[in-house]
Every structure is written in structure tokens, then in C-alpha cells.
Design an enzyme around this catalytic site. Structure first.
Site, PDB file in Angstrom:
ATOM      1  N   ILE A 255       0.825  -1.217   0.000  1.00  0.00           N
ATOM      2  CA  ILE A 255       0.000   0.000   0.000  1.00  0.00           C
ATOM      3  C   ILE A 255       0.856   1.262   0.000  1.00  0.00           C
ATOM      4  CG2 ILE A 255      -0.236   0.312   2.520  1.00  0.00           C
ATOM      5  CD1 ILE A 255      -3.265   0.664   2.048  1.00  0.00           C
TER       6      ILE A 255
ATOM      7  N   ASN B 246      11.920  -8.092   6.579  1.00  0.00           N
ATOM      8  CA  ASN B 246      12.114  -7.357   7.824  1.00  0.00           C
ATOM      9  C   ASN B 246      11.674  -8.251   8.977  1.00  0.00           C
ATOM     10  OD1 ASN B 246      12.940  -5.087   6.364  1.00  0.00           O
ATOM     11  ND2 ASN B 246      10.840  -4.349   6.152  1.00  0.00           N
TER      12      ASN B 246
ATOM     13  N   HIS C   2       6.203 -11.990   5.830  1.00  0.00           N
ATOM     14  CA  HIS C   2       6.001 -11.578   4.436  1.00  0.00           C
ATOM     15  C   HIS C   2       7.334 -11.302   3.785  1.00  0.00           C
ATOM     16  CE1 HIS C   2       5.710  -8.077   7.112  1.00  0.00           C
ATOM     17  NE2 HIS C   2       6.313  -7.383   6.164  1.00  0.00           N
ATOM     18  N   LEU C   3       7.368 -11.552   2.482  1.00  0.00           N
ATOM     19  CA  LEU C   3       8.551 -11.328   1.656  1.00  0.00           C
ATOM     20  C   LEU C   3       8.241 -10.135   0.759  1.00  0.00           C
ATOM     21  CD1 LEU C   3      11.275 -12.501   0.615  1.00  0.00           C
ATOM     22  CD2 LEU C   3       9.938 -14.171  -0.688  1.00  0.00           C
TER      23      LEU C   3
HETATM   24  P1  AMP Z   1       7.120  -4.582   7.227  1.00  0.00           P
HETATM   25  O1  AMP Z   1       7.516  -3.190   7.616  1.00  0.00           O
HETATM   26  O2  AMP Z   1       8.231  -5.392   6.644  1.00  0.00           O
HETATM   27  O3  AMP Z   1       6.383  -5.291   8.339  1.00  0.00           O
HETATM   28  O4  AMP Z   1       6.136  -4.413   6.000  1.00  0.00           O
HETATM   29  C1  AMP Z   1       4.768  -4.250   6.137  1.00  0.00           C
HETATM   30  C2  AMP Z   1       4.308  -3.644   4.845  1.00  0.00           C
HETATM   31  O5  AMP Z   1       2.907  -3.786   4.748  1.00  0.00           O
HETATM   32  C3  AMP Z   1       4.618  -2.153   4.708  1.00  0.00           C
HETATM   33  O6  AMP Z   1       5.478  -1.957   3.594  1.00  0.00           O
HETATM   34  C4  AMP Z   1       3.235  -1.525   4.501  1.00  0.00           C
HETATM   35  O7  AMP Z   1       3.253  -0.487   3.554  1.00  0.00           O
HETATM   36  C5  AMP Z   1       2.413  -2.697   4.026  1.00  0.00           C
HETATM   37  N1  AMP Z   1       0.992  -2.621   4.297  1.00  0.00           N
HETATM   38  C6  AMP Z   1       0.385  -2.255   5.457  1.00  0.00           C
HETATM   39  N2  AMP Z   1      -0.945  -2.346   5.333  1.00  0.00           N
HETATM   40  C7  AMP Z   1      -1.196  -2.792   4.078  1.00  0.00           C
HETATM   41  C8  AMP Z   1      -2.376  -3.078   3.336  1.00  0.00           C
HETATM   42  N3  AMP Z   1      -3.596  -2.951   3.869  1.00  0.00           N
HETATM   43  N4  AMP Z   1      -2.242  -3.511   2.063  1.00  0.00           N
HETATM   44  C9  AMP Z   1      -1.037  -3.632   1.492  1.00  0.00           C
HETATM   45  N5  AMP Z   1       0.124  -3.383   2.141  1.00  0.00           N
HETATM   46  C10 AMP Z   1       0.040  -2.962   3.414  1.00  0.00           C
END
Ligand code: AMP
Ligand code: ZN
Length: 114
Positions: free
Chosen positions: A31, A87, A100-101
Site C-alpha cells: 500500500i 524485515n 512476508h517477503l
Molecule cells: P514490514 O515493515 O516489513 O512489516 O512491511 C509491512 C508492509 O505492509 C509495509 O510496507 C506496509 O506499507 C504494508 N501494508 C500495510 N498495510 C497494508 C495493506 N492494507 N495492504 C497492502 N500493504 C500494506
């Protein structure tokens, strides 16, 4: 895990467009994209982080990698290259506590990240 964002997305509760879905994983656009292509590959199984993977998850982890490779090819990133990021925990900058990757590509990236 009903109050987990990525479990809800994987279950279809947020109507997120899925770039890929199969029995084990889903993939969708981040997002807040950090590159022209920024996809997240997410297991349907709730695993908190890479620190919580065990040998029992080897097949799932391999499938996440192969899905990322396939999506990179579909986005025509395989020649120019791309970055895969996991992360993990607070110091790793993890903000969503469901494994997540990240697949990032479409521009040159420096090292190390800021
Ligand atoms: P991390 O910081 O590695 O935990 O990555 C989490 C990621 O999820 C971030 O890059 C956010 O921008 C993304 N994110 C959070 N909410 C959503 C959502 N509803 N849809 C898509 N991506 C999201
Ligand atoms: Zn979850």
C-alpha cells in the site's frame, strides 16, 4: 487469527487485489510502495516472522521464494534485477507481525538501506 491484517487480507476480508494466490500463499501490492514494483508475498498460515520459521516450514519458505521469482519474471524484473527483503522484528523494521517477503524492483537500489 482474526485481528491480524495479513490473515484478513489472505482470507479476502479486505477485498485486496491479489496478484497471485494459491493454496499456500497470496501476493498483493504494498500500500506504500518503495519502488515501481513492490509486492508482498504472504503465507496463508499465520507465522509471526522469519524468526518463527522452523524446519517444518521449509516447503512453505521455498514456495514463497519461488512465488517471488515467478512474480519478478511476470513483472519483467528478472534481467535488470530486484530485491527480496524480510524485515524481522523491531530492529529489522517489521511493522506487520505476519511473515512476508517484499519483492522490490523497477529502479536501481543502493546498499545499505537507510
Ligand atoms: P514490514 O515493515 O516489513 O512489516 O512491511 C509491512 C508492509 O505492509 C509495509 O510496507 C506496509 O506499507 C504494508 N501494508 C500495510 N498495510 C497494508 C495493506 N492494507 N495492504 C497492502 N500493504 C500494506
Ligand atoms: Zn496473520
Amino acid at each position: 487469527v482474526i485481528d491480524c491484517l495479513f490473515c484478513r487480507i489472505a482470507a479476502g476480508e479486505l477485498n485486496t487485489h491479489l496478484a497471485h494466490q494459491d493454496e499456500q500463499v497470496v501476493a498483493f501490492a504494498d500500500i506504500n510502495p518503495q519502488a515501481p514494483t513492490h509486492l508482498l508475498i504472504v503465507p496463508r498460515l499465520h507465522i509471526e516472522s522469519a524468526a518463527h520459521l522452523s524446519a517444518a516450514d521449509d516447503g512453505l519458505w521455498a514456495h514463497m521464494l519461488h512465488t517471488a521469482q515467478s512474480l519478478a519474471g511476470a513483472a519483467s524484473l528478472d534481467t535488470a534485477g530486484y530485491r527480496l527483503v524480510v524485515n524481522t522484528g523491531d530492529h529489522g523494521g517489521q511493522t506487520v507481525p505476519h511473515l512476508h517477503l517484499h519483492l522490490l524492483g523497477g529502479r536501481a537500489m543502493g546498499w545499505p538501506p537507510g
